[in-house]
Motif scaffolding. Structure first.
Motif, PDB file in Angstrom:
ATOM      1  N   PHE A   1       0.831  -1.205   0.000  1.00  0.00           N
ATOM      2  CA  PHE A   1       0.000   0.000   0.000  1.00  0.00           C
ATOM      3  C   PHE A   1       0.870   1.262   0.000  1.00  0.00           C
ATOM      4  O   PHE A   1       0.641   2.189  -0.791  1.00  0.00           O
ATOM      5  CB  PHE A   1      -0.922  -0.034   1.223  1.00  0.00           C
ATOM      6  CG  PHE A   1      -1.647   1.258   1.495  1.00  0.00           C
ATOM      7  CD1 PHE A   1      -2.637   1.709   0.643  1.00  0.00           C
ATOM      8  CD2 PHE A   1      -1.332   2.025   2.618  1.00  0.00           C
ATOM      9  CE1 PHE A   1      -3.312   2.903   0.900  1.00  0.00           C
ATOM     10  CE2 PHE A   1      -1.989   3.202   2.886  1.00  0.00           C
ATOM     11  CZ  PHE A   1      -2.982   3.655   2.021  1.00  0.00           C
ATOM     12  N   LEU A   2       1.882   1.294   0.870  1.00  0.00           N
ATOM     13  CA  LEU A   2       2.764   2.462   0.931  1.00  0.00           C
ATOM     14  C   LEU A   2       3.528   2.651  -0.380  1.00  0.00           C
ATOM     15  O   LEU A   2       3.666   3.782  -0.877  1.00  0.00           O
ATOM     16  CB  LEU A   2       3.739   2.316   2.109  1.00  0.00           C
ATOM     17  CG  LEU A   2       3.135   2.561   3.484  1.00  0.00           C
ATOM     18  CD1 LEU A   2       4.039   2.002   4.582  1.00  0.00           C
ATOM     19  CD2 LEU A   2       2.869   4.044   3.718  1.00  0.00           C
ATOM     20  N   GLU A   3       4.028   1.572  -0.937  1.00  0.00           N
ATOM     21  CA  GLU A   3       4.746   1.659  -2.213  1.00  0.00           C
ATOM     22  C   GLU A   3       3.820   2.201  -3.306  1.00  0.00           C
ATOM     23  O   GLU A   3       4.220   3.014  -4.141  1.00  0.00           O
ATOM     24  CB  GLU A   3       5.294   0.277  -2.594  1.00  0.00           C
ATOM     25  CG  GLU A   3       6.050   0.228  -3.896  1.00  0.00           C
ATOM     26  CD  GLU A   3       7.379   0.978  -3.880  1.00  0.00           C
ATOM     27  OE1 GLU A   3       7.972   1.110  -4.969  1.00  0.00           O
ATOM     28  OE2 GLU A   3       7.820   1.448  -2.801  1.00  0.00           O
ATOM     29  N   ASP A   4       2.565   1.767  -3.277  1.00  0.00           N
ATOM     30  CA  ASP A   4       1.587   2.183  -4.280  1.00  0.00           C
ATOM     31  C   ASP A   4       1.231   3.661  -4.158  1.00  0.00           C
ATOM     32  O   ASP A   4       1.269   4.412  -5.144  1.00  0.00           O
ATOM     33  CB  ASP A   4       0.332   1.311  -4.143  1.00  0.00           C
ATOM     34  CG  ASP A   4      -0.705   1.580  -5.236  1.00  0.00           C
ATOM     35  OD1 ASP A   4      -0.351   2.187  -6.265  1.00  0.00           O
ATOM     36  OD2 ASP A   4      -1.867   1.172  -5.052  1.00  0.00           O
ATOM     37  N   ILE A   5       0.905   4.111  -2.954  1.00  0.00           N
ATOM     38  CA  ILE A   5       0.413   5.495  -2.836  1.00  0.00           C
ATOM     39  C   ILE A   5       1.510   6.536  -3.047  1.00  0.00           C
ATOM     40  O   ILE A   5       1.211   7.683  -3.366  1.00  0.00           O
ATOM     41  CB  ILE A   5      -0.313   5.754  -1.495  1.00  0.00           C
ATOM     42  CG1 ILE A   5       0.612   5.543  -0.303  1.00  0.00           C
ATOM     43  CG2 ILE A   5      -1.570   4.930  -1.387  1.00  0.00           C
ATOM     44  CD1 ILE A   5       0.051   6.102   0.977  1.00  0.00           C
TER      45      ILE A   5
ATOM     46  N   GLN B   1       7.393  15.325  -0.536  1.00  0.00           N
ATOM     47  CA  GLN B   1       8.783  15.030  -0.177  1.00  0.00           C
ATOM     48  C   GLN B   1       9.297  13.722  -0.790  1.00  0.00           C
ATOM     49  O   GLN B   1      10.459  13.652  -1.171  1.00  0.00           O
ATOM     50  CB  GLN B   1       8.942  14.957   1.349  1.00  0.00           C
ATOM     51  CG  GLN B   1       8.867  16.310   2.049  1.00  0.00           C
ATOM     52  CD  GLN B   1       7.449  16.679   2.438  1.00  0.00           C
ATOM     53  OE1 GLN B   1       6.472  16.091   1.955  1.00  0.00           O
ATOM     54  NE2 GLN B   1       7.307  17.655   3.320  1.00  0.00           N
ATOM     55  N   VAL B   2       8.455  12.697  -0.885  1.00  0.00           N
ATOM     56  CA  VAL B   2       9.001  11.379  -1.240  1.00  0.00           C
ATOM     57  C   VAL B   2       8.313  10.702  -2.416  1.00  0.00           C
ATOM     58  O   VAL B   2       8.598   9.543  -2.715  1.00  0.00           O
ATOM     59  CB  VAL B   2       8.991  10.425  -0.016  1.00  0.00           C
ATOM     60  CG1 VAL B   2       9.886  10.949   1.078  1.00  0.00           C
ATOM     61  CG2 VAL B   2       7.581  10.200   0.523  1.00  0.00           C
ATOM     62  N   HIS B   3       7.444  11.391  -3.130  1.00  0.00           N
ATOM     63  CA  HIS B   3       6.762  10.758  -4.267  1.00  0.00           C
ATOM     64  C   HIS B   3       7.771  10.277  -5.315  1.00  0.00           C
ATOM     65  O   HIS B   3       8.691  10.994  -5.698  1.00  0.00           O
ATOM     66  CB  HIS B   3       5.787  11.733  -4.939  1.00  0.00           C
ATOM     67  CG  HIS B   3       5.118  11.141  -6.148  1.00  0.00           C
ATOM     68  ND1 HIS B   3       4.090  10.242  -6.045  1.00  0.00           N
ATOM     69  CD2 HIS B   3       5.365  11.295  -7.479  1.00  0.00           C
ATOM     70  CE1 HIS B   3       3.719   9.871  -7.263  1.00  0.00           C
ATOM     71  NE2 HIS B   3       4.477  10.493  -8.149  1.00  0.00           N
ATOM     72  N   GLY B   4       7.582   9.032  -5.745  1.00  0.00           N
ATOM     73  CA  GLY B   4       8.389   8.501  -6.843  1.00  0.00           C
ATOM     74  C   GLY B   4       9.776   8.018  -6.479  1.00  0.00           C
ATOM     75  O   GLY B   4      10.507   7.540  -7.343  1.00  0.00           O
ATOM     76  N   ILE B   5      10.157   8.116  -5.211  1.00  0.00           N
ATOM     77  CA  ILE B   5      11.505   7.672  -4.824  1.00  0.00           C
ATOM     78  C   ILE B   5      11.536   6.137  -4.772  1.00  0.00           C
ATOM     79  O   ILE B   5      10.648   5.497  -4.197  1.00  0.00           O
ATOM     80  CB  ILE B   5      11.901   8.244  -3.446  1.00  0.00           C
ATOM     81  CG1 ILE B   5      12.021   9.763  -3.520  1.00  0.00           C
ATOM     82  CG2 ILE B   5      13.225   7.644  -2.972  1.00  0.00           C
ATOM     83  CD1 ILE B   5      12.365  10.419  -2.195  1.00  0.00           C
TER      84      ILE B   5
END
Length: 485
Positions: free
Chosen positions: A102-106, A133-137
């Motif tokens: 879920f965290l990886e997905d959102i 701050q962390v989208h797409g990392i």
């Protein structure tokens, strides 16, 4: 010894309805009844002094004051048969795997939101959702959850239920070890007749999990350097930080011990600067980096987020995990498990009413005296209403809070939490208990055998948190036939 002890109407961990010990407690009960009153009293006092001598404390914050206390300890363990533990273990691995997906997905594709499984606003309006701050990392192992602390309870039928997920900075693992240490020192008689899963090698699993999160820019074959970042000795869980750092052989550092140069993190040492590759942080997201989060933070490291974004350092647990473990998202975890794993939850949630929904909210407002109300962002037993035990004034106070900020609260039925005997004040009496299970995730996943059993030592209380008068018990997982010793 147990003559005045009443089990009904609750499920009792140790005794059946007739006051006889359950089969997995029989040996323990036999040894226990061999002690006289004076012997028990002396052992109890010795156990409490052991915690005091070792400096095992936590801090209670109340009305702008803080008080340091030792963790109250109760010597009657929670004993879990091997068969029950296998189910718990599978359930915890399933749950943390789904929450990690879920965290990886959102923070990437957000497919679960596009498919309408979870309301988009529940994620996007969440104060712990750090998309900017962390989208797409891309993080090592795609693993956001290095260490989880999942709180379990048992209902009146003895069924395990998940009460809460802790995916940010779960604390208390040090108490698991100290509870066992004190039990072995003060009550060695209990261990001679029981075959238990030991804790001795479990810290090595935690250490391996830390070191498996190698940043992408580290040279192949190079040994990563890991540190444990603490807010400092005045933090309520500092003992926990110190214990884990010592046991894993990690440097315990504060923000002022680290600096960022050319998007790389360095530790100040007497030999000069040494690069840091992995940070097991015990600092909340908001305080990690004053350039990216709260400007007034003196606990973090300026430039840390940029070093993280460049892949030069790993941060455990992941930034923004709080969106997956607040009490509003908790209600959707069964849906999250079904969506990502195509499985039914092995261990169910407590029924939860979502107060954003007007129909559910109206139903709850008519029954506040029968329910438990929780603030979705609070922890430690704070900002919580236990309806059957609350005054009319307190109930009305929460009614107004819900009407003004319905999104900030959830409601749950008042579960008849299981109880277990406790020995305090020279007598035995029943107390409510829960269990925090620790899941360690790296290249492999390990579940610490047992976990932290917390007990509401205040007679009649349902709140097990140490900050609210709760204490700890040792937790034993019995080895079944054919288990490896």
């Amino acid at each position: 010894m147990f003559k005045p002890y009443k089990t009904a109407p609750f499920f009792d961990e140790m005794l059946d309805g007739d006051g006889k010990p359950k089969s997995h407690y029989t040996k323990f009960h036999r040894i226990l009844t061999g002690f006289d009153e004076n012997g028990l009293k002396k052992k109890h006092e010795t156990a409490q002094l052991s915690f005091l001598r070792q400096g095992i404390t936590f801090t209670v914050y109340n009305e702008n004051e803080s008080t340091e206390r030792t963790m109250p300890f109760d010597f009657i363990p929670i004993i879990i048969p091997d068969e029950d533990w296998r189910k718990i273990e599978k359930g915890m691995i399933q749950r943390t795997e789904a929450l990690n997906l879920f965290l990886e997905d959102i923070y990437h594709e957000q497919n679960i939101l596009k498919d309408g499984i979870i309301p988009r606003e529940l994620v996007e309006d969440n104060p712990y959702f750090y998309n900017k701050q962390v989208h797409g990392i891309n993080i090592p192992l795609k693993n956001h959850i290095f260490l989880a602390g999942i709180d379990l309870i048992r209902d009146e039928n003895g069924e395990y239920l998940v009460l809460e997920d802790n995916l940010r900075n779960p604390s208390g693992m040090s108490y698991v070890y100290q509870n066992r240490y004190v039990m072995r020192q003060v009550y060695p008689e209990f261990f001679s007749k029981h075959s238990l899963f030991t804790l001795e090698h479990q810290i090595s699993h935690l250490h391996d999990a830390v070191l498996s999160h190698v940043p992408s820019t580290l040279k192949k074959g190079a040994d990563p350097r890991a540190v444990l970042l603490t807010p400092g000795m005045f933090n309520s869980a500092y003992y926990d930080h110190l214990f884990l750092a010592q046991q894993m052989g990690l440097e315990l550092v504060e923000g002022r011990d680290l600096l960022v140069r050319n998007d790389k993190v360095y530790m100040k040492t007497i030999k000069g600067l040494e690069q840091v590759d992995i940070i097991y942080r015990r600092i909340d997201d908001d305080f990690l980096d004053p350039e990216a989060f709260r400007e007034d933070s003196t606990l973090g490291v300026p430039g840390l987020l940029q070093a993280f974004r460049k892949g030069n350092v790993s941060i455990l647990n992941g930034i923004g995990n709080g969106v997956a473990d607040d009490k509003a998202m908790y209600a959707y975890v069964p849906d999250i498990i079904r969506y990502y794993l195509n499985e039914e939850p092995i261990i169910a949630n407590v029924d939860t009413y979502r107060l954003r929904d007007k129909k559910q909210r109206d139903w709850v407002l008519e029954r506040l005296d029968q329910l438990v109300i929780k603030n979705v962002g609070a922890s430690g037993g704070y900002d919580m209403l236990i309806g059957p035990h609350a005054s009319e004034e307190r109930i009305e106070e929460f009614r107004q809070k819900i009407i003004e900020e319905p999104h900030q609260y959830i409601a749950q039925p008042t579960i008849k939490l299981s109880r277990a005997p406790a020995y305090q004040g020279d007598r035995f009496y029943p107390c409510h208990v829960d269990l925090r299970v620790y899941v360690m995730r790296g290249k492999e996943t390990h579940v610490l055998p047992g976990g932290l059993s917390r007990v509401a030592l205040k007679e009649g209380s349902l709140v097990v948190n140490s900050s609210q008068g709760g204490g700890g018990k040792d937790t034993w997982v019995l080895k079944g036939e054919g288990s490896d010793i």
